[in-house]
Design a protein around this motif. Structure first.
Motif, mmCIF file in Angstrom:
data_model
loop_
_atom_site.group_PDB
_atom_site.id
_atom_site.type_symbol
_atom_site.label_atom_id
_atom_site.label_comp_id
_atom_site.label_asym_id
_atom_site.label_seq_id
_atom_site.Cartn_x
_atom_site.Cartn_y
_atom_site.Cartn_z
ATOM 1 N N MET A 1 27.200 -15.829 26.848
ATOM 2 C CA MET A 1 26.487 -15.064 25.873
ATOM 3 C C MET A 1 25.034 -15.454 26.229
ATOM 4 O O MET A 1 24.565 -16.415 26.199
ATOM 5 C CB MET A 1 26.791 -15.017 24.480
ATOM 6 N N ASN A 2 24.155 -14.265 26.091
ATOM 7 C CA ASN A 2 22.653 -14.567 26.241
ATOM 8 C C ASN A 2 22.144 -15.225 24.958
ATOM 9 O O ASN A 2 22.589 -14.771 23.982
ATOM 10 C CB ASN A 2 21.942 -13.069 26.451
ATOM 11 N N GLU A 3 21.127 -15.760 25.036
ATOM 12 C CA GLU A 3 20.696 -16.608 23.912
ATOM 13 C C GLU A 3 19.247 -16.076 23.746
ATOM 14 O O GLU A 3 18.454 -15.988 24.655
ATOM 15 C CB GLU A 3 20.788 -18.085 23.788
ATOM 16 N N THR A 4 18.738 -15.819 22.441
ATOM 17 C CA THR A 4 17.577 -15.304 22.072
ATOM 18 C C THR A 4 17.322 -15.982 20.743
ATOM 19 O O THR A 4 17.972 -16.782 20.047
ATOM 20 C CB THR A 4 17.266 -13.880 22.160
ATOM 21 N N ARG A 5 16.142 -15.555 20.068
ATOM 22 C CA ARG A 5 15.939 -15.735 18.652
ATOM 23 C C ARG A 5 15.887 -14.745 17.637
ATOM 24 O O ARG A 5 15.715 -13.599 18.192
ATOM 25 C CB ARG A 5 14.362 -16.334 18.589
ATOM 26 N N CYS A 6 16.342 -15.035 16.641
ATOM 27 C CA CYS A 6 16.333 -14.191 15.479
ATOM 28 C C CYS A 6 14.933 -13.400 15.039
ATOM 29 O O CYS A 6 13.888 -14.142 14.878
ATOM 30 C CB CYS A 6 16.975 -14.550 14.242
ATOM 31 N N PRO A 7 14.796 -12.109 15.233
ATOM 32 C CA PRO A 7 13.526 -11.411 15.029
ATOM 33 C C PRO A 7 12.955 -11.831 13.558
ATOM 34 O O PRO A 7 11.831 -11.563 13.278
ATOM 35 C CB PRO A 7 13.788 -9.828 15.093
ATOM 36 N N VAL A 8 13.784 -12.122 12.604
ATOM 37 C CA VAL A 8 13.239 -12.487 11.214
ATOM 38 C C VAL A 8 13.119 -13.934 10.855
ATOM 39 O O VAL A 8 11.941 -14.213 10.481
ATOM 40 C CB VAL A 8 14.625 -11.728 10.050
ATOM 41 N N CYS A 9 13.888 -14.762 11.215
ATOM 42 C CA CYS A 9 13.879 -16.142 10.926
ATOM 43 C C CYS A 9 13.486 -17.081 12.033
ATOM 44 O O CYS A 9 13.052 -18.031 12.015
ATOM 45 C CB CYS A 9 14.950 -16.781 10.304
ATOM 46 N N GLY A 10 13.715 -16.396 13.082
ATOM 47 C CA GLY A 10 13.011 -17.043 14.505
ATOM 48 C C GLY A 10 14.098 -18.431 14.927
ATOM 49 O O GLY A 10 13.932 -19.132 15.841
ATOM 50 N N GLU A 11 15.377 -18.489 14.351
ATOM 51 C CA GLU A 11 16.474 -19.405 14.624
ATOM 52 C C GLU A 11 17.206 -18.644 15.902
ATOM 53 O O GLU A 11 17.128 -17.762 15.973
ATOM 54 C CB GLU A 11 17.419 -19.723 13.426
ATOM 55 N N PRO A 12 17.882 -19.552 16.382
ATOM 56 C CA PRO A 12 18.790 -19.217 17.540
ATOM 57 C C PRO A 12 19.683 -17.999 17.260
ATOM 58 O O PRO A 12 20.453 -17.963 16.109
ATOM 59 C CB PRO A 12 19.606 -20.350 18.024
ATOM 60 N N ALA A 13 19.864 -16.974 18.202
ATOM 61 C CA ALA A 13 20.725 -15.876 17.935
ATOM 62 C C ALA A 13 21.488 -15.833 19.095
ATOM 63 O O ALA A 13 20.893 -16.116 20.228
ATOM 64 C CB ALA A 13 19.754 -14.787 17.360
ATOM 65 N N GLU A 14 22.503 -14.814 19.319
ATOM 66 C CA GLU A 14 23.020 -14.413 20.565
ATOM 67 C C GLU A 14 23.277 -12.795 20.467
ATOM 68 O O GLU A 14 23.056 -12.137 19.365
ATOM 69 C CB GLU A 14 24.647 -15.111 20.377
ATOM 70 N N ILE A 15 23.068 -12.503 21.630
ATOM 71 C CA ILE A 15 23.330 -11.082 21.833
ATOM 72 C C ILE A 15 25.190 -10.833 22.261
ATOM 73 O O ILE A 15 25.269 -11.248 23.221
ATOM 74 C CB ILE A 15 22.689 -10.314 23.123
ATOM 75 N N ARG A 16 25.500 -9.888 21.464
ATOM 76 C CA ARG A 16 26.979 -9.570 21.626
ATOM 77 C C ARG A 16 27.016 -8.426 21.711
ATOM 78 O O ARG A 16 26.339 -7.462 21.053
ATOM 79 C CB ARG A 16 27.788 -10.231 20.185
ATOM 80 N N GLN A 17 28.196 -8.058 22.367
ATOM 81 C CA GLN A 17 28.788 -6.384 22.417
ATOM 82 C C GLN A 17 29.659 -6.335 21.421
ATOM 83 O O GLN A 17 30.707 -7.040 21.425
ATOM 84 C CB GLN A 17 29.338 -6.186 23.704
ATOM 85 N N ILE A 18 29.497 -5.300 20.552
ATOM 86 C CA ILE A 18 30.471 -5.106 19.309
ATOM 87 C C ILE A 18 30.550 -3.654 19.233
ATOM 88 O O ILE A 18 30.010 -2.813 20.019
ATOM 89 C CB ILE A 18 29.529 -5.548 18.132
ATOM 90 N N ALA A 19 31.678 -3.367 18.331
ATOM 91 C CA ALA A 19 32.252 -2.033 18.154
ATOM 92 C C ALA A 19 31.713 -1.520 16.549
ATOM 93 O O ALA A 19 31.730 -2.218 15.908
ATOM 94 C CB ALA A 19 33.400 -1.887 18.481
ATOM 95 N N LYS A 20 31.409 -0.446 16.378
ATOM 96 C CA LYS A 20 31.139 0.246 15.126
ATOM 97 C C LYS A 20 31.864 1.201 15.005
ATOM 98 O O LYS A 20 32.112 2.216 16.094
ATOM 99 C CB LYS A 20 29.426 0.558 14.976
#
Length: 51
Positions: A1-20
């Motif tokens: 999974m790709n790693e990035t930062r949360c746009p709100v708190c700046g903590e580590p986040a992941e990019i996931r493929q989800i279904a809605k």
């Protein structure tokens, strides 16, 4: 999974493929493989613009 930062708190986040799912019964629409930024700390989800 790709790693990035949360746009709100700046903590580590992941990019996931989800279904809605939208609607129900015969009017059910499921959209798969939506790229979402998921915060590891607050578990918030944000739609990723281009990834």
């Amino acid at each position: 999974m790709n790693e990035t930062r949360c746009p709100v708190c700046g903590e580590p986040a992941e990019i996931r493929q989800i279904a809605k799912a939208f609607g129900r019964g015969n009017d059910l629409l499921v959209i798969e493989d939506i790229p979402m930024i998921v915060c590891r700390t607050g578990h918030e989800q944000y739609i990723a613009a281009e990834r």
